[in-house]
Design an enzyme around this catalytic site. Structure first.
Site, short mmCIF file in Angstrom:
data_model
loop_
_atom_site.label_atom_id
_atom_site.label_comp_id
_atom_site.label_asym_id
_atom_site.label_seq_id
_atom_site.Cartn_x
_atom_site.Cartn_y
_atom_site.Cartn_z
N GLU A 95 91.92 -53.39 42.29
CA GLU A 95 90.79 -52.54 41.91
C GLU A 95 90.16 -51.94 43.17
O GLU A 95 90.39 -52.42 44.29
CB GLU A 95 89.75 -53.35 41.14
N PHE A 122 87.35 -70.33 62.41
CA PHE A 122 87.14 -71.04 61.15
C PHE A 122 88.40 -71.72 60.63
O PHE A 122 88.58 -71.86 59.42
CB PHE A 122 86.58 -70.10 60.08
N GLU A 163 83.57 -60.01 36.89
CA GLU A 163 84.38 -61.00 36.19
C GLU A 163 83.45 -62.05 35.60
O GLU A 163 82.26 -62.10 35.92
CB GLU A 163 85.39 -61.67 37.13
#
Length: 684
Positions: free
Chosen positions: A200, A348, A288
């Site tokens: 999308e 990270f 969603e």
């Protein structure tokens, strides 16, 4: 009401469900894998059943074994938590067919809303604004590139069954679309057993705001305000808060009513979350629906005073909702920080291993008994304990730190102090990064969107990204702690006459730097007469009156500085230098030796020993599984070229060449378990 429920999950959320079940007088059954044999949720539950090997696809994703465990233990209901099988339609259906109650929505609601492709179609039919995209499953990387070009970059590549940041990439060009599609599909297959991918349009500068809904079997659905979840790193939420500092009451009401209408359209029964992308003009689009309990549900519990887990259980047992929309409160401000096992100073990367120390701040709020409207404080939801292991097979979150304040400023202040007192050793955590985010002017003002971390920390995270507003305070605290240690040592009996420990008042604090350019700061420390643990510390022109009754040898130091309360962490010998003190406060850390005047002069004469050059080696930056070596011995590689892929904590980590070179010897093979800093290959 149920007499016994099984929790088909692990870690923090399993412990969270057990707390509420215990309050309700319900017995609990835990399930566990080989890696979780000694886990906290196993210890807390009334019973525990082993269900398989460490990888989730061989244990927590095995529906047959979970249903078998229900029958074996006589469990009447299953709470799926979040992740794993929580949004799996076939699992929910099978549970229902076996005569066991699924503590969550009905399987047809999961089918309609839990599947991102199906839910977008349903939202379109219900005339809900949706983001432009291609809502059919995509088969090949090449097809993904063509579709992405048709929609227009940037695009978001998402796994249909995804969640928790797994199976999600943003692509800005053809190359990223091609690679992103493959990575998403692999992650989705490994994490969810479903590799369908759709694409999308990526809305730039969006806010991620979600509405908590709750429905019962009588057809009642209400919304419990919103949560602001825009502070994300790689689509993984880092900080969540409720309410949002951005939306108006009118937008909140419109979003809530739309979320309720959507839930009613599928006869939704349980707790669920409708997620929206919100533009700068407060225009919002359905993103969603998560047909489960969210990780960030505690912030909603704080501001509403409701126990969402209890309400889920009661609704599943057939009880009607005990409140109407008019009864929903919105009191104060709540913030949640996800404390993850990862090293923010090494991009990270996951950090696994033993928790040598795990000392969260003291709790004043309860998970299973949400606070009264005027109660503010700290809550810690966790599934680990001191001495336990953080395995490589599951996600990196080890705790959720939640605060509830009078308003947003109060909540931020509470969170900063709570982070200061959260001691984790043995593995790395993202606490320094959380401290930096909370202090950032844009976060404090509420002026941010989902691109906040990428914009301000796009280069990665470095120690200088956490500037302390008063760095001399850290120096003063080191000197104060050192003098307390000296005072204790001076009182030891049996010292040789004339050679006993002298406390002294004049010191030099040598702040250690990696490049050998150490900073020398003269300080004086004078005890207050008659005041235990109180000293005046002079650093240059700054004076600090420090007082603390925290015991020596502990990590957490609580006290007052110039009349104001503070919480910090001070340790001896924690770094590379056994003579140094490590001092941490507000995300900033220093290592410092506190020396006499003569000792400091001698120390300044010590030569600097440079670390060895490791640029000719590709080292594993974390413990993990080597899933691919993309090069061969003798191959010419260019900077930025893919070298290897390591899987850890359900995420694929691709290692790239830092510079041009020729591959010499490959020392690790595909499928090998790697230790941190293990050599994978050498360059000629």
């Amino acid at each position: 009401m149920f007499k016994k429920i099984l929790i088909a999950n692990r870690g923090e959320i399993a412990c969270r469900v057990i707390k509420t079940a215990r309050k309700m007088g319900i017995q609990t059954v835990a399930v566990y894998s080989d890696a979780d044999r000694d886990a906290r949720h196993v210890e807390l539950a009334d019973e525990a059943v082993h269900i398989g090997a460490a990888p989730s696809r061989e244990s927590y994703l095995m529906a047959d074994r979970i249903i078998e465990a229900c029958k074996k233990t006589g469990s009447e209901a299953v709470h799926p938590g979040y992740g794993f099988l929580s949004e799996n339609e076939s699992f929910a259906k099978r549970v229902e067919e076996e005569g066991i109650v699924f503590i969550g929505p009905k399987h047809y609601s999961i089918a309609a809303m839990g599947d991102k492709i199906a839910s977008k179609k349903l939202a379109n039919e219900a005339k809900v604004n949706t983001i432009p995209g291609y809502n059919e499953a995509i088969d090949t990387p090449e097809q993904a590139v063509e579709i992405a070009k048709g929609i227009g970059y940037p695009v978001m590549i998402k796994a249909s069954a995804g969640g928790g940041g797994k199976g999600l990439r943003v692509a800005f060009n053809d190359k990223e679309a091609l690679e992103g599609f493959t990575s998403c599909r692999n992650e989705a297959r490994n994490s969810f057993g479903d590799d369908r991918i759709f694409i999308e349009k990526f809305v730039e500068q969006p806010r991620h705001i979600e509405i908590q809904v709750l429905g019962d079997s009588q057809g009642h659905v209400i919304y419990l305000n919103e949560r602001e979840c825009s502070i994300q790193r790689r689509h993984q939420k880092v900080i969540e808060e409720a309410p949002s500092p951005f939306i108006s009451d009118a937008t909140r009401k419109a979003m809530g009513e739309q979320a309720v209408a959507l839930a009613k359209a599928v006869n939704y029964q349980s707790a669920g979350t409708v997620e929206f992308v919100v533009g700068k003009n407060q225009d919002f689009y359905f993103l969603e629906m998560n047909t489960r309990l969210q990780v960030e549900h505690p912030v909603t519990e704080c501001i509403t005073g409701l126990d969402l887990v209890e309400l889920m259980i009661r609704v599943a047992a057939g009880e009607p909702l005990p409140l109407t929309q008019a009864d929903v409160k919105r009191d104060g401000w709540a913030i949640e920080c996800r404390i993850n096992a990862e090293d923010p100073f090494r991009n990270f990367l996951p950090s696994t291993g033993r928790l040598v120390k795990f000392q969260p701040p003291a709790e004043s709020l309860s998970a299973s008994e949400p606070n009264a409207p005027d109660a503010y404080g700290v809550r810690v939801d966790t599934g680990v304990y001191e001495g336990g292991e953080i395995p490589m097979y599951y996600d990196s979150m080890i705790a959720k730190l939640i605060v509830h304040g009078r308003d947003r400023a109060h909540a931020i202040a509470l969170m900063r102090e709570a982070l200061n007192g959260f001691a984790i050793r043995g593995i790395h955590s993202n606490i320094p990064f959380q401290a930096a985010l909370l202090a950032h002017p844009k976060f404090v003002s509420g002026d941010f969107n989902t691109g906040f971390i990428a914009e301000h920390y796009g280069h990665g995270f470095r120690a200088e990204d956490v500037p302390h507003d008063d760095p001399d305070f850290l120096v003063a605290l080191a000197a104060y702690a050192h003098r307390r240690y000296r005072a204790r040592a001076s009182g030891i009996s049996g010292q040789l006459a004339g050679h006993g420990v002298k406390v002294g008042e004049q010191f030099v604090v040598v702040t250690l730097a990696a490049d050998g350019e150490h900073r020398h700061t003269p300080v004086s420390v004078t005890d207050f007469q008659g005041a235990t643990g109180a000293s005046a510390v002079q650093v240059g022109s700054r004076s600090y009156q420090l007082e603390s009754r925290s015991p020596l040898g502990g990590i957490r130091v609580e006290g007052r500085v110039n009349g104001q309360p503070f919480t910090a962490q001070v340790e001896r010998g924690a770094g590379k230098n056994p003579l140094a003190l490590r001092v941490q406060h507000n995300g900033t850390q220093i290592e410092a030796m506190v020396l006499s005047l003569l000792g400091a002069r001698l120390q300044s004469l010590m030569p600097y020993k440079a670390p060895p050059d490791m640029s000719k080696f590709l080292l594993s930056p974390m413990p993990g599984l080597l899933v691919d070596v993309a090069v061969k011995e003798g191959q010419q590689v260019q900077a930025g070229e893919k070298l290897a892929v390591i899987e850890a904590m359900k995420m694929e980590n691709v290692l790239f060449a830092a510079q041009d070179g020729v591959v010499g010897k490959i020392t690790a093979g595909k499928g090998e378990s790697l230790a941190v800093d293990q050599v994978i290959l050498e360059f000629n």
